[in-house]
Motif scaffolding. Structure first.
Motif, PDB file in Angstrom:
ATOM      1  N   GLU A 105       7.712  -1.733 -36.961  1.00 24.15           N
ATOM      2  CA  GLU A 105       7.022  -0.450 -36.110  1.00 24.15           C
ATOM      3  C   GLU A 105       6.907  -1.050 -34.150  1.00 24.15           C
ATOM      4  OE1 GLU A 105       6.372   3.695 -35.653  1.00 24.15           O
ATOM      5  OE2 GLU A 105       6.644   3.875 -37.482  1.00 24.15           O
ATOM      6  N   ALA A 106       6.517  -2.032 -34.689  1.00 26.38           N
ATOM      7  CA  ALA A 106       5.913  -2.830 -33.574  1.00 26.38           C
ATOM      8  C   ALA A 106       6.544  -3.280 -32.693  1.00 26.38           C
ATOM      9  CB  ALA A 106       4.487  -3.185 -33.876  1.00 26.38           C
ATOM     10  N   THR A 107       7.814  -4.256 -33.698  1.00 23.16           N
ATOM     11  CA  THR A 107       7.996  -5.249 -33.349  1.00 23.16           C
ATOM     12  C   THR A 107       9.141  -4.446 -32.696  1.00 23.16           C
ATOM     13  OG1 THR A 107       8.754  -5.931 -35.519  1.00 23.16           O
ATOM     14  CG2 THR A 107       7.464  -7.026 -34.401  1.00 23.16           C
ATOM     15  N   ARG A 365       3.481 -18.969 -31.537  1.00 16.15           N
ATOM     16  CA  ARG A 365       4.450 -18.701 -32.276  1.00 16.15           C
ATOM     17  C   ARG A 365       5.352 -17.377 -32.459  1.00 16.15           C
ATOM     18  NH1 ARG A 365       3.659 -19.090 -38.537  1.00 16.15           N
ATOM     19  NH2 ARG A 365       2.107 -17.045 -37.852  1.00 16.15           N
ATOM     20  N   ASP A 366       4.495 -16.372 -32.611  1.00 19.43           N
ATOM     21  CA  ASP A 366       4.750 -15.288 -32.513  1.00 19.43           C
ATOM     22  C   ASP A 366       5.538 -14.694 -31.020  1.00 19.43           C
ATOM     23  OD1 ASP A 366       3.634 -14.699 -34.722  1.00 19.43           O
ATOM     24  OD2 ASP A 366       1.242 -13.573 -34.177  1.00 19.43           O
ATOM     25  N   ASP A 367       4.347 -15.655 -30.189  1.00 17.46           N
ATOM     26  CA  ASP A 367       5.625 -15.376 -28.645  1.00 17.46           C
ATOM     27  C   ASP A 367       7.000 -15.471 -29.276  1.00 17.46           C
ATOM     28  OD1 ASP A 367       3.365 -13.526 -28.003  1.00 17.46           O
ATOM     29  OD2 ASP A 367       1.975 -14.964 -26.654  1.00 17.46           O
ATOM     30  N   GLY A 371      10.007 -12.859 -28.034  1.00 21.10           N
ATOM     31  CA  GLY A 371      10.566 -13.007 -26.595  1.00 21.10           C
ATOM     32  C   GLY A 371       9.368 -13.464 -25.260  1.00 21.10           C
ATOM     33  N   ARG A 372       8.428 -13.128 -25.699  1.00 15.29           N
ATOM     34  CA  ARG A 372       7.028 -12.351 -24.594  1.00 15.29           C
ATOM     35  C   ARG A 372       6.736 -14.173 -24.011  1.00 15.29           C
ATOM     36  NH1 ARG A 372       4.181  -9.710 -28.499  1.00 15.29           N
ATOM     37  NH2 ARG A 372       3.153 -11.022 -29.185  1.00 15.29           N
ATOM     38  N   ALA A 373       7.387 -14.919 -24.380  1.00 18.36           N
ATOM     39  CA  ALA A 373       7.060 -16.691 -24.744  1.00 18.36           C
ATOM     40  C   ALA A 373       8.231 -16.800 -22.863  1.00 18.36           C
ATOM     41  CB  ALA A 373       6.950 -18.122 -25.237  1.00 18.36           C
ATOM     42  N   GLU A 374       9.318 -16.574 -22.778  1.00 21.93           N
ATOM     43  CA  GLU A 374      10.662 -16.794 -22.143  1.00 21.93           C
ATOM     44  C   GLU A 374      10.341 -15.948 -20.773  1.00 21.93           C
ATOM     45  OE1 GLU A 374      14.375 -14.891 -23.389  1.00 21.93           O
ATOM     46  OE2 GLU A 374      14.487 -16.091 -24.681  1.00 21.93           O
ATOM     47  N   VAL A 375       8.883 -14.974 -21.454  1.00 26.44           N
ATOM     48  CA  VAL A 375       8.988 -13.936 -19.778  1.00 26.44           C
ATOM     49  C   VAL A 375       7.316 -14.595 -18.697  1.00 26.44           C
ATOM     50  CG1 VAL A 375       7.913 -12.457 -18.381  1.00 26.44           C
ATOM     51  CG2 VAL A 375       9.228 -11.950 -20.669  1.00 26.44           C
ATOM     52  N   GLY A 449       4.460 -28.509 -32.261  1.00 22.47           N
ATOM     53  CA  GLY A 449       5.802 -28.889 -31.480  1.00 22.47           C
ATOM     54  C   GLY A 449       6.981 -29.257 -31.943  1.00 22.47           C
ATOM     55  N   PHE A 450       7.355 -29.707 -32.711  1.00 25.14           N
ATOM     56  CA  PHE A 450       8.434 -29.808 -33.295  1.00 25.14           C
ATOM     57  C   PHE A 450       9.235 -28.862 -34.562  1.00 25.14           C
ATOM     58  CE2 PHE A 450       5.715 -33.326 -34.562  1.00 25.14           C
ATOM     59  CZ  PHE A 450       7.059 -34.834 -34.091  1.00 25.14           C
ATOM     60  N   GLY A 451       8.328 -27.362 -34.163  1.00 26.17           N
ATOM     61  CA  GLY A 451       9.349 -25.571 -34.444  1.00 26.17           C
ATOM     62  C   GLY A 451       7.864 -25.141 -34.879  1.00 26.17           C
ATOM     63  N   VAL A 452       8.545 -23.560 -34.254  1.00 22.87           N
ATOM     64  CA  VAL A 452       7.661 -22.676 -34.718  1.00 22.87           C
ATOM     65  C   VAL A 452       7.421 -22.461 -36.615  1.00 22.87           C
ATOM     66  CG1 VAL A 452       8.025 -21.028 -32.384  1.00 22.87           C
ATOM     67  CG2 VAL A 452       9.349 -20.937 -34.848  1.00 22.87           C
ATOM     68  N   ARG A 453       8.093 -22.598 -37.086  1.00 18.98           N
ATOM     69  CA  ARG A 453       8.472 -22.494 -38.945  1.00 18.98           C
ATOM     70  C   ARG A 453       7.094 -24.010 -39.380  1.00 18.98           C
ATOM     71  NH1 ARG A 453      13.112 -25.325 -37.442  1.00 18.98           N
ATOM     72  NH2 ARG A 453      13.539 -27.257 -39.003  1.00 18.98           N
ATOM     73  N   TRP A 454       6.726 -24.373 -38.641  1.00 25.37           N
ATOM     74  CA  TRP A 454       5.772 -25.918 -38.817  1.00 25.37           C
ATOM     75  C   TRP A 454       4.789 -25.647 -38.851  1.00 25.37           C
ATOM     76  CZ3 TRP A 454       8.066 -28.841 -42.393  1.00 25.37           C
ATOM     77  CH2 TRP A 454       9.437 -29.304 -42.424  1.00 25.37           C
ATOM     78  N   VAL A 455       4.416 -24.199 -38.130  1.00 26.52           N
ATOM     79  CA  VAL A 455       3.299 -23.655 -37.922  1.00 26.52           C
ATOM     80  C   VAL A 455       2.288 -23.612 -39.029  1.00 26.52           C
ATOM     81  CG1 VAL A 455       1.615 -21.906 -36.829  1.00 26.52           C
ATOM     82  CG2 VAL A 455       3.452 -22.736 -35.498  1.00 26.52           C
ATOM     83  N   VAL A 456       2.831 -23.090 -40.188  1.00 26.60           N
ATOM     84  CA  VAL A 456       2.118 -23.107 -41.510  1.00 26.60           C
ATOM     85  C   VAL A 456       1.619 -24.427 -41.850  1.00 26.60           C
ATOM     86  CG1 VAL A 456       3.736 -23.916 -43.170  1.00 26.60           C
ATOM     87  CG2 VAL A 456       2.777 -22.284 -43.654  1.00 26.60           C
TER      88      VAL A 456
END
Length: 527
Positions: A105-107, A365-367, A371-375, A449-456
């Motif tokens: 719901e929040a997203t 990563r969440d931002d 879409g919050r990072a775009e702002v 830096g290489f991609g959001v999926r690599w944060v893990v």
């Protein structure tokens, strides 16, 4: 209830990693604890000394509850980790409820789902089924795990019932919280605070004479009163089941009448205009501060409690030379038992500080994904400035976690007049853990830096550093492998000089990893 089966399939897929981990963590913890305690309490006399010493200490009764049985190592292992594991299971299942109920719901994802043939209470039903299944499976496996460590079958059955009761109570609490609170992180934090409060209330009831009635005010106290190693009664588990049923019924009633995406408590709107000057650091602090505060307060509270225990550490160890040897080895072989305890605690808190720093990257990563990072990046803020701001906040948070941990140790030791090291020595040891902590966290920044999926990869680095650093001697990791871990290169040593060369090396490594992240970030798209 239309569409419940479809949402149930989606929830199972969402929990395909977290659910097996939540199911296996408690029985695995019990087996590991029993294996590590077996050589420390090999005979009935050593177990009797434990029951007459540490088990009677009020502080340990708050943390661990009463020790009912010392006939084998199994009951002692359950006593050592049982209530902690029960609290962990309740937090795990409440998080599972929030991931499948409030988070969509929040997203905004739930709007798409509800636009199809999905009823108002179908999301609640699927979340409850998944969480309850997790609880029952974890309870059954926990009971089975105690059989090979000397727990009778009837006692093991009631132990499993105890965990199931606590988990169902947590589900009932979480589903109501998710209807009241709008933000998913706030919902999870609120559920965790309620459960920790219940744990503390139960502990006070166990430790204070004449206050045992307090355990009836806590769902975890109800579960504890199942008493697998004592009276073995299922009536308190019925109270947990009633709480579960009432919570689910109330949540269903609220879900059917409220607006989608809202809660009974609406978040306050922000200020109508921004405060100047606006900076990437200020934005990062504002958006991540509430999530980072529990790391700092938790480290202080935990270390304050450890500091209070310094006056009773000899009672905990008693005549068990194995326990003393274990603590001293984990603390670097220090001949001072309290100093070794402080070394061990600071080493573990340093890993928690690294995890807090990595969570800042998780917010980036969440931002990006939401879409919050775009702002932010649509203004005069570059991706590099945003990453550096996050790195600065992460460094400050990691340092604060360690400093507050040192303060908790010193204050707690001072309160009880325990034989702890000087405050300056503890503070110096904590500050000395900052460079290796930042080196671990820097892995996450480089991966981002290489991609959001690599944060893990950052979380993998935290776990690896824990296993090879503070826990390296315990698991018998080879020296050449332990040398890879930053906290093995710069271990916590209260009263000892900070090793200069390794500290410089890990500091350079941290800066280099962040630089790699900046280099890679300039060469990829935002998401």
């Amino acid at each position: 209830m239309s569409g419940t089966l479809h949402l149930l399939r989606l929830a199972v897929r969402t929990e395909r990693v977290a659910m097996p981990v939540g199911v296996l963590v408690v029985p695995a913890l019990l087996l590991v604890t029993a294996a590590s305690l077996a050589p420390l309490y090999p005979d009935s006399q050593s177990r009797a000394d434990l029951a007459a010493g540490a088990a009677t200490n009020p502080v340990f009764r708050i943390l661990l509850g009463p020790l009912r049985d010392t006939s084998t190592i199994g009951p002692i292992a359950v006593w050592r980790v049982g209530l902690f594991a029960m609290l962990a299971l309740t937090v795990i299942v409440s998080a599972a409820v929030t991931r499948n109920l409030r988070a969509p719901e929040a997203t905004g994802r739930m709007e798409l789902v509800r636009a199809a043939g999905v009823g108002a209470t179908a999301p609640l039903a699927s979340a409850v089924i998944v969480a309850a299944s997790t609880v029952v499976t974890a309870g059954v496996l926990t009971g089975l795990a105690t059989l090979p460590i000397g727990v009778p079958a009837a006692t093991a059955a009631f132990l499993g019932l105890q965990f199931v009761a606590a988990g169902l109570a947590a589900v009932g609490i979480a589903v109501v919280v998710d209807q009241v609170v709008t933000a998913s992180r706030t919902a999870l934090t609120t559920s965790a605070v309620v459960l920790v409060t219940a744990y503390v209330v139960r502990g006070v009831g166990d430790s204070v004479d004449g206050a045992s009635w307090l355990t009836w005010l806590s769902p975890l106290g109800w579960a504890e009163r199942v008493d697998p190693f004592g009276n073995r009664t299922a009536l308190p588990a019925l109270a947990c089941s009633v709480l579960f049923a009432v919570g689910v019924g109330l949540a269903a009633r609220i879900a059917a009448t409220r607006d989608l995406g809202s809660g009974l408590i609406h978040p306050r709107p922000g200020a109508p205009s921004a405060r100047w000057p606006i900076s990437p650091v200020g934005i990062t602090v504002r958006t991540t501060g509430s999530a980072l505060a529990p790391w700092m307060s938790g480290a202080f509270a935990y270390c304050l409690l450890v500091g209070v225990l310094t006056d009773s550490v000899d009672g905990l160890v008693g005549n068990s030379g194995g326990t003393r040897s274990l603590i001293e080895n984990l603390g670097g072989g220090s001949v001072d038992l309290v100093g070794a305890l402080f070394d061990t605690v600071l080493g573990v808190v340093a890993i928690a500080a690294a995890a807090a720093a990595v969570s800042v990257v998780g917010h980036l990563r969440d931002d990006d994904r939401r879409g919050r990072a775009e702002v932010v990046l649509a203004t005069a803020v570059s991706p590099a400035a945003r990453l550096l701001a996050a790195a600065a906040v992460a460094a400050v948070v990691a340092a604060l976690v360690l400093v507050l941990a040192a303060a908790g140790l010193v204050i707690g030791s001072t309160i009880v007049g325990g034989p702890g090291p000087r405050g300056v020595e503890v503070a110096a040891a904590a500050i000395g853990q900052v460079p290796p902590t930042l080196a671990v966290a820097a892995v996450a920044f480089a991966a981002y830096g290489f991609g959001v999926r690599w944060v893990v990869v950052g979380w993998i680095a935290v776990v690896a550093d824990l296993l090879l650093g503070p826990l390296g001697p315990l698991i018998g990791a080879p020296a050449w492998l332990r040398d890879v871990a930053p906290h093995a290169q710069v271990p916590a040593r209260v009263g000892a000089a900070i090793p200069v060369a390794p500290t410089i090396v890990v500091s350079i490594a941290a800066v280099a990893l962040v630089a790699v992240g900046l280099w890679a970030l300039r060469r990829r798209d935002l998401t």
